[in-house]
Scaffold this motif. Structure first.
Motif, PDB file in Angstrom:
ATOM      1  N   GLU A  69       1.938  -2.935  -5.546  1.00  0.00           N
ATOM      2  CA  GLU A  69       1.874  -1.445  -5.221  1.00  0.00           C
ATOM      3  C   GLU A  69       3.441  -1.529  -3.823  1.00  0.00           C
ATOM      4  OE1 GLU A  69       3.006   1.901  -6.406  1.00  0.00           O
ATOM      5  OE2 GLU A  69       2.113   0.680  -7.984  1.00  0.00           O
ATOM      6  N   ALA A  70       2.082  -3.124  -2.738  1.00  0.00           N
ATOM      7  CA  ALA A  70       2.875  -2.817  -1.639  1.00  0.00           C
ATOM      8  C   ALA A  70       3.987  -4.596  -1.967  1.00  0.00           C
ATOM      9  CB  ALA A  70       2.214  -4.200  -0.396  1.00  0.00           C
ATOM     10  N   GLY A  71       3.805  -5.164  -2.739  1.00  0.00           N
ATOM     11  CA  GLY A  71       4.648  -6.680  -3.213  1.00  0.00           C
ATOM     12  C   GLY A  71       4.389  -6.926  -3.147  1.00  0.00           C
ATOM     13  N   GLU A  72       4.893  -7.887  -3.500  1.00  0.00           N
ATOM     14  CA  GLU A  72       4.820  -9.702  -2.904  1.00  0.00           C
ATOM     15  C   GLU A  72       5.320 -10.245  -2.243  1.00  0.00           C
ATOM     16  OE1 GLU A  72       4.949 -12.700  -6.822  1.00  0.00           O
ATOM     17  OE2 GLU A  72       3.829 -11.026  -8.196  1.00  0.00           O
ATOM     18  N   ASP A  73       6.249  -9.864  -1.466  1.00  0.00           N
ATOM     19  CA  ASP A  73       7.155 -10.519  -1.165  1.00  0.00           C
ATOM     20  C   ASP A  73       7.067  -9.679   0.526  1.00  0.00           C
ATOM     21  OD1 ASP A  73       7.908 -12.588  -2.975  1.00  0.00           O
ATOM     22  OD2 ASP A  73       9.435 -11.605  -3.518  1.00  0.00           O
ATOM     23  N   VAL A  74       6.566  -8.617   0.609  1.00  0.00           N
ATOM     24  CA  VAL A  74       6.530  -8.481   1.482  1.00  0.00           C
ATOM     25  C   VAL A  74       6.337  -8.752   2.802  1.00  0.00           C
ATOM     26  CG1 VAL A  74       6.123  -5.781   0.753  1.00  0.00           C
ATOM     27  CG2 VAL A  74       4.121  -7.288   1.927  1.00  0.00           C
ATOM     28  N   PRO A  75       6.804  -8.482   4.102  1.00  0.00           N
ATOM     29  CA  PRO A  75       5.960  -8.628   5.389  1.00  0.00           C
ATOM     30  C   PRO A  75       4.767  -8.724   5.805  1.00  0.00           C
ATOM     31  CG  PRO A  75       8.578  -7.315   6.135  1.00  0.00           C
ATOM     32  CD  PRO A  75       7.748  -7.823   3.915  1.00  0.00           C
ATOM     33  N   ALA A  76       3.653  -9.776   7.074  1.00  0.00           N
ATOM     34  CA  ALA A  76       2.739  -9.479   7.232  1.00  0.00           C
ATOM     35  C   ALA A  76       2.946  -8.920   8.166  1.00  0.00           C
ATOM     36  CB  ALA A  76       2.241 -10.640   7.743  1.00  0.00           C
ATOM     37  N   ALA A  77       3.292  -6.931   8.000  1.00  0.00           N
ATOM     38  CA  ALA A  77       3.769  -6.074   9.256  1.00  0.00           C
ATOM     39  C   ALA A  77       3.489  -4.329   9.119  1.00  0.00           C
ATOM     40  CB  ALA A  77       5.327  -5.551   9.347  1.00  0.00           C
ATOM     41  N   ARG A  78       3.796  -3.355   9.348  1.00  0.00           N
ATOM     42  CA  ARG A  78       3.152  -2.400   8.734  1.00  0.00           C
ATOM     43  C   ARG A  78       3.510  -1.454   7.829  1.00  0.00           C
ATOM     44  NH1 ARG A  78       0.406   2.515  12.821  1.00  0.00           N
ATOM     45  NH2 ARG A  78       1.476   4.092  11.871  1.00  0.00           N
ATOM     46  N   LEU A  79       2.726  -1.444   6.864  1.00  0.00           N
ATOM     47  CA  LEU A  79       3.952  -0.589   5.725  1.00  0.00           C
ATOM     48  C   LEU A  79       3.431   0.935   5.106  1.00  0.00           C
ATOM     49  CD1 LEU A  79       2.525  -1.400   2.718  1.00  0.00           C
ATOM     50  CD2 LEU A  79       3.111  -4.239   3.743  1.00  0.00           C
ATOM     51  N   GLU A  80       4.365   1.496   5.233  1.00  0.00           N
ATOM     52  CA  GLU A  80       3.509   2.427   3.515  1.00  0.00           C
ATOM     53  C   GLU A  80       3.783   2.614   1.894  1.00  0.00           C
ATOM     54  OE1 GLU A  80       4.155   5.962   7.438  1.00  0.00           O
ATOM     55  OE2 GLU A  80       5.733   5.711   5.510  1.00  0.00           O
ATOM     56  N   ILE A  81       2.550   3.213   1.667  1.00  0.00           N
ATOM     57  CA  ILE A  81       2.893   2.774   0.113  1.00  0.00           C
ATOM     58  C   ILE A  81       2.317   4.839  -0.419  1.00  0.00           C
ATOM     59  CG2 ILE A  81       1.487   2.557  -2.210  1.00  0.00           C
ATOM     60  CD1 ILE A  81       0.802  -0.261  -0.565  1.00  0.00           C
ATOM     61  N   ASP A  82       3.561   5.467  -1.000  1.00  0.00           N
ATOM     62  CA  ASP A  82       3.419   6.669  -1.635  1.00  0.00           C
ATOM     63  C   ASP A  82       2.898   6.336  -2.512  1.00  0.00           C
ATOM     64  OD1 ASP A  82       4.127   7.452   1.264  1.00  0.00           O
ATOM     65  OD2 ASP A  82       6.464   7.408  -0.011  1.00  0.00           O
ATOM     66  N   LEU A  83       1.197   7.115  -2.468  1.00  0.00           N
ATOM     67  CA  LEU A  83       0.292   6.695  -4.435  1.00  0.00           C
ATOM     68  C   LEU A  83       1.175   7.721  -4.905  1.00  0.00           C
ATOM     69  CD1 LEU A  83      -3.132   7.803  -2.446  1.00  0.00           C
ATOM     70  CD2 LEU A  83      -1.407   5.365  -3.100  1.00  0.00           C
ATOM     71  N   PRO A  84       1.348   6.948  -6.469  1.00  0.00           N
ATOM     72  CA  PRO A  84       1.795   8.150  -6.934  1.00  0.00           C
ATOM     73  C   PRO A  84       1.928   9.394  -7.665  1.00  0.00           C
ATOM     74  CG  PRO A  84       1.626   5.733  -8.667  1.00  0.00           C
ATOM     75  CD  PRO A  84       0.911   6.193  -6.385  1.00  0.00           C
ATOM     76  N   THR A  85       0.320   9.428  -7.494  1.00  0.00           N
ATOM     77  CA  THR A  85      -0.131  10.595  -8.325  1.00  0.00           C
ATOM     78  C   THR A  85      -1.503  10.569  -7.093  1.00  0.00           C
ATOM     79  OG1 THR A  85      -1.220  11.640 -10.590  1.00  0.00           O
ATOM     80  CG2 THR A  85      -1.910   9.017  -9.695  1.00  0.00           C
ATOM     81  N   SER A  86      -1.982  12.010  -8.105  1.00  0.00           N
ATOM     82  CA  SER A  86      -3.750  12.292  -7.452  1.00  0.00           C
ATOM     83  C   SER A  86      -4.491  10.858  -6.953  1.00  0.00           C
ATOM     84  CB  SER A  86      -4.099  13.237  -7.793  1.00  0.00           C
ATOM     85  OG  SER A  86      -4.928  12.770  -8.789  1.00  0.00           O
ATOM     86  N   LYS A  87      -5.438  10.957  -5.921  1.00  0.00           N
ATOM     87  CA  LYS A  87      -6.397  10.007  -6.240  1.00  0.00           C
ATOM     88  C   LYS A  87      -7.102  10.083  -6.751  1.00  0.00           C
ATOM     89  CE  LYS A  87      -6.586  10.126  -0.651  1.00  0.00           C
ATOM     90  NZ  LYS A  87      -7.159  10.320   0.532  1.00  0.00           N
TER      91      LYS A  87
END
Length: 230
Positions: free
Chosen positions: A165-183
């Protein structure tokens, strides 16, 4: 429920890779045969053993593809996002749907009937190849899922999901992932119990790797998450 068409059906079909190179007149013919299904959250499009007369495209919203065990437990196989199709393989088999399809949020789904698609396959080799490529990608994804369930721990599966979900080319910094549905739905998709899902999130939070805020996951240490051992 089926509604009168008010959507740019032709435009939505044209976004699918399999229809990208289809002759405009042929695409118009298919668009005229499409049915529109507006589903409220939790509404079922079809159930296991419903006769299959074609495939579907999510115009907007989100669909859950799942099977129900005899004991009542549900296993989520796929979560279908907007502009993705589903049900093509069953259409060719001439058998009923082996799964349930349910809206996770209010959704608009387009039903593409089998006959005009089969006619297009007979007359357009490029379309046939693209449909085969799409089915092959779906099969490859399912094989990777089975491999993951068999060879990876519950923690590794959840971390793998977060990294995808974060992606392969994201920098090694803080990032947010919004879950697409319930846990709970995601837990079933990853073949873990909801309790195990929550426990893993708690462990990753305690290790300082993530921060959980409802359906938002903040990755605090991306390299650490990649290297984390269950």
């Amino acid at each position: 429920m089926e509604k009168a068409l008010k959507t740019d059906v032709r435009g939505l079909l044209g976004r699918l890779p399999m229809f990208a190179a289809v002759d405009p007149e042929a695409l118009d013919r298919i668009a005229l045969s499409v049915t529109e299904h507006r589903l409220a959250r939790g509404e079922v499009l079809f159930r296991q053993n419903t006769p299959c007369n074609g495939f579907y495209l999510v115009a907007h919203g989100q669909m859950k593809i799942a099977v129900m065990a005899p004991n009542g437990n549900e296993k989520v196989l796929e979560i279908i996002p907007p502009h993705m199709s589903f049900g093509e393989a069953v259409m060719f088999l001439g058998k009923p749907y082996p799964v349930n399809a349910e809206a996770l949020v209010d959704s608009l789904v387009l039903g593409v009937p089998r006959e005009p698609v089969l006619d297009l396959i007979d007359h357009d080799k490029l379309f046939a190849r693209k449909m085969l490529a799409g089915l092959s990608l779906r099969l490859h994804s399912l094989v990777k899922d089975v491999e993951g369930y068999a060879l990876r721990s519950s923690t590794q599966r959840l971390i793998g999901y977060l990294l995808r979900e974060a992606g392969e080319d994201v920098p090694a910094a803080r990032l947010e992932i919004d879950l697409p549905t319930s846990k709970q739905v995601l837990a079933s998709r990853l073949s873990v119990t909801p309790e195990t899902f929550s426990r893993i999130l708690h462990n990753l939070s305690s290790a300082g790797l993530i921060e959980v805020d409802g359906k938002t996951i903040r990755i605090l240490d991306l390299p650490g998450l990649r290297d984390f051992e269950s």
